[in-house]
Motif scaffolding. Structure first.
Motif, PDB file in Angstrom:
ATOM      1  N   GLU A   1       0.835  -1.217   0.000  1.00 33.97           N
ATOM      2  CA  GLU A   1       0.000   0.000   0.000  1.00 33.97           C
ATOM      3  C   GLU A   1       0.867   1.264   0.000  1.00 33.97           C
ATOM      4  O   GLU A   1       0.553   2.238  -0.687  1.00 33.97           O
ATOM      5  N   ARG A   2       1.948   1.198   0.778  1.00 33.62           N
ATOM      6  CA  ARG A   2       2.850   2.361   0.802  1.00 33.62           C
ATOM      7  C   ARG A   2       3.486   2.595  -0.564  1.00 33.62           C
ATOM      8  O   ARG A   2       3.609   3.737  -1.031  1.00 33.62           O
TER       9      ARG A   2
ATOM     10  N   GLU B   1       2.230   1.755  -3.464  1.00 31.68           N
ATOM     11  CA  GLU B   1       1.191   2.258  -4.365  1.00 31.68           C
ATOM     12  C   GLU B   1       0.943   3.749  -4.140  1.00 31.68           C
ATOM     13  O   GLU B   1       0.748   4.510  -5.096  1.00 31.68           O
ATOM     14  N   THR B   2       0.943   4.140  -2.861  1.00 31.38           N
ATOM     15  CA  THR B   2       0.738   5.566  -2.547  1.00 31.38           C
ATOM     16  C   THR B   2       1.882   6.413  -3.092  1.00 31.38           C
ATOM     17  O   THR B   2       1.663   7.476  -3.681  1.00 31.38           O
ATOM     18  N   GLU B   3       3.124   5.935  -2.890  1.00 31.55           N
ATOM     19  CA  GLU B   3       4.289   6.678  -3.389  1.00 31.55           C
ATOM     20  C   GLU B   3       4.254   6.771  -4.915  1.00 31.55           C
ATOM     21  O   GLU B   3       4.589   7.822  -5.493  1.00 31.55           O
TER      22      GLU B   3
ATOM     23  N   ALA C   1       1.622   6.694  -6.845  1.00 30.57           N
ATOM     24  CA  ALA C   1       0.557   7.627  -7.240  1.00 30.57           C
ATOM     25  C   ALA C   1       0.990   9.076  -7.029  1.00 30.57           C
ATOM     26  O   ALA C   1       0.716   9.966  -7.858  1.00 30.57           O
ATOM     27  N   MET C   2       1.691   9.336  -5.902  1.00 34.17           N
ATOM     28  CA  MET C   2       2.170  10.696  -5.623  1.00 34.17           C
ATOM     29  C   MET C   2       3.205  11.128  -6.663  1.00 34.17           C
ATOM     30  O   MET C   2       3.162  12.259  -7.155  1.00 34.17           O
TER      31      MET C   2
ATOM     32  N   GLU D   1       1.508  11.975  -9.811  1.00 32.49           N
ATOM     33  CA  GLU D   1       0.839  13.281  -9.693  1.00 32.49           C
ATOM     34  C   GLU D   1       1.837  14.424  -9.818  1.00 32.49           C
ATOM     35  O   GLU D   1       1.567  15.427 -10.485  1.00 32.49           O
TER      36      GLU D   1
END
Length: 221
Positions: A118-119, A121-123, A125-126, A129
């Protein structure tokens, strides 16, 4: 600058010639007369040349202002390069995080490391962006730069065309008036000295001792 300085010096020479003519008039009136004619011509020519210098100074103002703007144009292109570099670096990092996520996604699920997944995936996505934002900023900089270049280009065409016409017209008029001034001075000399023969310059060449052709001038009476 140079044209005005030439006019100033011509006027100063005319003033000095006028003073000399007054000094000479005390002892030789006839000798002072040609000096007075020359003084008057120098003063008139100096004033006209100085006025031409002022006209040219005003006419070349658009060229000077655009020259000063070149520094800011260089800075604008530098901003464009910086934006492109930032865009490329952000996209490279985002693609690297996405590739890392794809490689390790399946194995982490099998190992039950959902928190780490999850971490990541978040990184990813960031970073994606950030890359999208950098690309948007680079596009905005490009559009502003393109519009500004088009605006300045059109402005230069209009202003420089008008300025060149003013410069050409002013120089043509000044040259005609200065020619008339000196032709008038020549006529004044002829009236004062009707027996005077004005020499005409004729070109001739001689060969010196080194077999080089050397141009000379001689007067035909």
């Amino acid at each position: 600058g140079l044209v005005r300085e030439r006019g100033d010096r011509g006027g100063a020479t005319g003033l000095e010639m006028g003073k000399l003519a007054k000094d000479v008039a005390w002892c030789d009136k006839e000798l002072s007369r040609p000096m007075e004619v020359l003084s008057s011509a120098l003063l008139r020519c100096g004033r006209r040349t100085k006025r031409l210098g002022l006209e040219l100074g005003a006419a070349i103002a658009p060229f000077s202002s655009q020259y000063r703007l070149c520094r800011y144009e260089q800075m604008a292109f530098g901003d464009r390069r910086t934006a492109l570099k930032k865009k490329m670096e952000a996209r490279t990092k985002a693609d690297g995080r996405a590739a890392k996520l794809m490689i390790n996604q399946t194995s982490m699920k099998h190992m039950g490391r959902y928190g780490t997944l999850e971490r990541m995936e978040t990184e990813a996505a960031m970073m994606d962006e950030f890359a999208t934002e950098a690309a948007r900023e680079a596009e905005e900089v490009a559009m502003r730069l393109q519009n500004e270049v088009a605006r300045i280009g059109a402005l230069r065409v209009n202003e420089w065309d008008s300025s060149m016409k003013v410069i050409a017209s002013g120089m043509k008029e000044a040259c005609a008036e200065n020619a008339a001034i000196w032709e008038s001075a020549l006529e004044a000399f002829k009236r004062e000295f009707p027996d005077l023969t004005v020499p005409m310059a004729q070109h001739a060449t001689i060969v010196d001792g080194t077999n080089n052709i050397t141009p000379t001038w001689h007067a035909v009476h």
